[in-house]
Design an enzyme around this catalytic site. Structure first.
Site, PDB file in Angstrom:
ATOM      1  N   GLU A 126       9.444   5.191   1.652  1.00 39.33           N
ATOM      2  CA  GLU A 126      10.171   6.312   2.265  1.00 39.33           C
ATOM      3  C   GLU A 126      10.644   5.980   3.684  1.00 39.33           C
ATOM      4  O   GLU A 126      10.546   6.812   4.587  1.00 39.33           O
ATOM      5  CB  GLU A 126       9.282   7.568   2.271  1.00 39.33           C
ATOM      6  CG  GLU A 126       8.917   8.035   0.879  1.00 39.33           C
ATOM      7  CD  GLU A 126       8.003   9.245   0.859  1.00 39.33           C
ATOM      8  OE1 GLU A 126       8.235  10.143   0.040  1.00 39.33           O
ATOM      9  OE2 GLU A 126       7.045   9.289   1.669  1.00 39.33           O
ATOM     10  N   GLU A 173       8.813   9.208  -7.494  1.00 37.50           N
ATOM     11  CA  GLU A 173       7.796  10.242  -7.308  1.00 37.50           C
ATOM     12  C   GLU A 173       8.347  11.566  -7.813  1.00 37.50           C
ATOM     13  O   GLU A 173       9.142  12.210  -7.134  1.00 37.50           O
ATOM     14  CB  GLU A 173       7.390  10.373  -5.834  1.00 37.50           C
ATOM     15  CG  GLU A 173       6.630   9.191  -5.287  1.00 37.50           C
ATOM     16  CD  GLU A 173       6.114   9.426  -3.873  1.00 37.50           C
ATOM     17  OE1 GLU A 173       6.168  10.596  -3.408  1.00 37.50           O
ATOM     18  OE2 GLU A 173       5.688   8.455  -3.240  1.00 37.50           O
TER      19      GLU A 173
END
Length: 637
Positions: free
Chosen positions: A200, A274
């Site tokens: 991320e 995710e």
């Protein structure tokens, strides 16, 4: 004739054998059946072509689930993997926590519950491919996003950048980590089919050269499998790196979200790295739950597009010890001990309605029966456990702890401890002499919460919201001012990672004069300390009413084979629980979490010692229950 007939028979036999092998190969390359131990002649690995994944040149689809070996007792790894297979998954994803594997700079630990090689090999044995997410930053609601706190000893440290002090530490860590990882890659006969570059980074994006550095750090140490990145929609375009497949993270499938991937990479397979099956909890908030039907319907919609998916989390587990992280947006919020996450399996590995709904969905997509789900482990209710003895923290200090003397307050990370890497977790007691009372002001230098005592008398608390206290005047002469400071967990996400030093991070003032000449006691509560605590003199019978800080102990006696249980600390205020030396984690009466998970493998037949460090108000008993209580629920919006 015989030679000619023999050749014809051999040709027919060879053709039949070829057809059988082709049939077996096609079955093997059906994504639902392809397993690490059932594939030979590996050369191509996981590839992308014309918007689909190929494994060894054949169409392949990733149906994954996240489970972290460091959050689950080793004895239960295989059980959780078998439940993944029974749900229809073919791939396991896991993070790798740097701060556990290198607690002290240059000293690496890949043993016991941190045996990454054993974990990945067990995944292969149980028919699961692996997507490895080695960081170095992992987020994951884990202290400092998995980065070791000793990095913050450097006052100029710039985490997650190409700052020399950071990259030198990453290089040393990757040198050791990749010795474990590289032999377990697909092309070397292992289960790892893909490796994620950082995590991320698009939501951080402080250094345009950093992602290339991490990518090359992996490639230069022998990573040969497909590389991926992982970001939410807003960070997607900022977290890219050439040569890695971009994947996306979300919970609600907004219109056009998956197609948005096409704007950053053309003609590539779509992957949800995710898909958030639930959410995590903070102290003082609700226990978040995510509707099972809404979750399964969203998964079905994702699958309908042809995308691959990873369920984050399939099984969350527990933030044992002091390892839970924190958020800092409008205000600091620390995460609870449980990482139940309202995931597909519960914190203790039991099935939820999400499991059976997903199993039904994946079974329809696969078009064939799935393995039977393993039997669930029984839970035990051992009843009330009496904590019959206690010893005050003030009595422990002279017996077990040598203070560090310093003119100025020193933050945890810079204390001269643990082979000069500082104190990573737990509590620190700062003690100095004052000659009167007055106005105590922290200038916001307390991280994260301090109890204030004059001698042994409790005065009040200081934290982010309360930065001043009135210290009462006393009799003439000196008095001890004591600040017991707790590190409640370092922030794991956002732009404030470089500011995560704990303890007293600057001067504290009494009547506008900075306090000086401290005795500093480290209360990391490591296993060696807890073992020494057993033998210290001064343990007494617990009175009807007692106010901490103090250690309390009792004994749980088990006649039969130990089973999982949950400890409820009703009547206790705030502290930490240890069972047979294992740190179960924090409890706090503000909730939402009201029970701590105690795995059966950490218990033994006969006597089991329970030690509780209670900061303030202690109860007399704790309850062993066969069901958890994670608090008042609130549905994720």
């Amino acid at each position: 004739m015989w030679p000619c007939g023999g050749r014809r028979q051999r040709r027919l036999g060879g053709a039949a054998l070829l057809l059988v092998l082709l049939w077996l190969l096609l079955r093997r390359f059906n994504w639902s059946e392809l397993t690490p131990l059932g594939l030979w002649g590996r050369t191509l690995g996981l590839q992308t072509e014309n918007s689909q994944f190929l494994l060894e040149g054949m169409p392949f689809r990733i149906f994954g689930g996240s489970m972290h070996y460091f959050r689950v007792p080793r004895e239960y790894w295989e059980d959780r993997m078998l439940k993944m297979r029974a749900c229809g998954l073919n791939t396991l994803t896991t993070y790798v926590p740097w701060n556990l594997h290198e607690k002290e700079r240059g000293k690496f630990d890949f043993s016991k519950n941190l045996d990454l090689r054993a974990f990945l090999s067990l995944a292969a044995k149980n028919g699961l491919w692996v997507i490895l997410r080695p960081g170095p930053y992992i987020c994951s609601e884990w202290d400092l996003g998995g980065l070791p706190s000793w990095l913050l000893q450097d006052p100029e440290m710039q985490l997650r950048t190409t700052y020399k002090g950071f990259t030198e530490a990453v290089d040393a860590y990757f040198d050791r980590l990749m010795r474990v990882v590289v032999p377990l890659q697909y092309k070397k006969g292992g289960p790892i089919i893909a490796v994620q570059v950082e995590n991320e980074y698009g939501s951080y994006a402080k250094d345009p050269n950093y992602m290339t550095y991490v990518k090359m750090a992996l490639l230069n140490r022998g990573i040969v499998e497909l590389l991926m990145t992982s970001d939410n929609k807003n960070g997607l375009s900022f977290g890219l790196v050439e040569g890695a497949l971009a994947t996306v993270n979300f919970q609600k499938l907004e219109p056009g979200l998956l197609k948005y991937l096409d704007t950053v990479q053309k003609d590539q397979p779509k992957m949800v790295m995710e898909y958030w099956t639930g959410w995590f909890d903070n102290w003082g908030g609700p226990h978040y739950v995510f509707d099972a039907d809404e979750m399964v319907n969203t998964v079905a919609s994702i699958l309908k597009t042809g995308a691959s998916i990873n369920l984050y989390m399939f099984h969350g587990g527990t933030n044992f010890g002091f390892m839970s992280g924190a958020l800092e947006a409008d205000e600091y919020k620390s995460d609870v001990t449980s990482y139940d996450y309202d995931a597909v399996l519960t914190e203790a590995g039991d099935y939820t309605s999400k499991f059976f709904k997903l199993r039904q969905l994946f079974s329809m997509v696969i078009g064939q029966p799935l393995p039977l789900p393993p039997m669930i482990e029984s839970k035990a209710s051992y009843g009330a456990i009496l904590l019959h003895q206690y010893i005050s923290l003030w009595d422990v200090l002279p017996a077990l702890l040598q203070p560090i003397k310093s003119e100025f307050p020193v933050n945890m990370e810079n204390l001269p401890l643990n082979a000069s890497v500082g104190q990573p977790y737990g509590y620190v007691l700062y003690e100095t002499v004052i000659f009167g009372g007055g106005h105590l002001h922290t200038r916001d230098h307390v991280r994260d919460r301090a109890q204030v005592f004059v001698n042994t008398v409790y005065v009040g608390e200081l934290d982010y919201n309360t930065v001043e206290l009135s210290i009462p005047e006393g009799q003439q002469g000196f008095r001890q001012l004591r600040l017991l400071v707790e590190n409640r967990g370092r922030v794991n996400y956002g732009l404030a990672l470089n500011e995560q030093r704990k303890g007293l991070i600057g001067d504290v003032f009494l009547n506008k004069t900075p306090l000086r000449n401290f005795k500093i006691y480290s209360l990391e509560m490591k296993p060696s300390f807890m073992k020494s605590l057993q033998h210290v003199s001064g343990w007494s019978t617990v009175p009807d009413y007692f106010v901490g800080p103090a250690f309390f102990r009792g004994r749980l006696w088990i006649e039969q084979q130990p089973q999982d249980t949950f400890l409820k600390l009703q009547g206790w205020e705030k502290g930490v629980v240890f069972v047979n030396g294992q740190n179960l984690g924090r409890y706090w009466k503000i909730g939402p979490q009201e029970t701590l998970y105690l795995p059966g493998p950490w218990l033994r037949r006969g006597g089991n010692e329970i030690v509780i460090f209670e900061e303030r108000t202690a109860g007399r008993i704790i309850q062993s229950m066969d069901i958890p209580y994670l608090g008042r629920t609130q549905y994720v919006d």
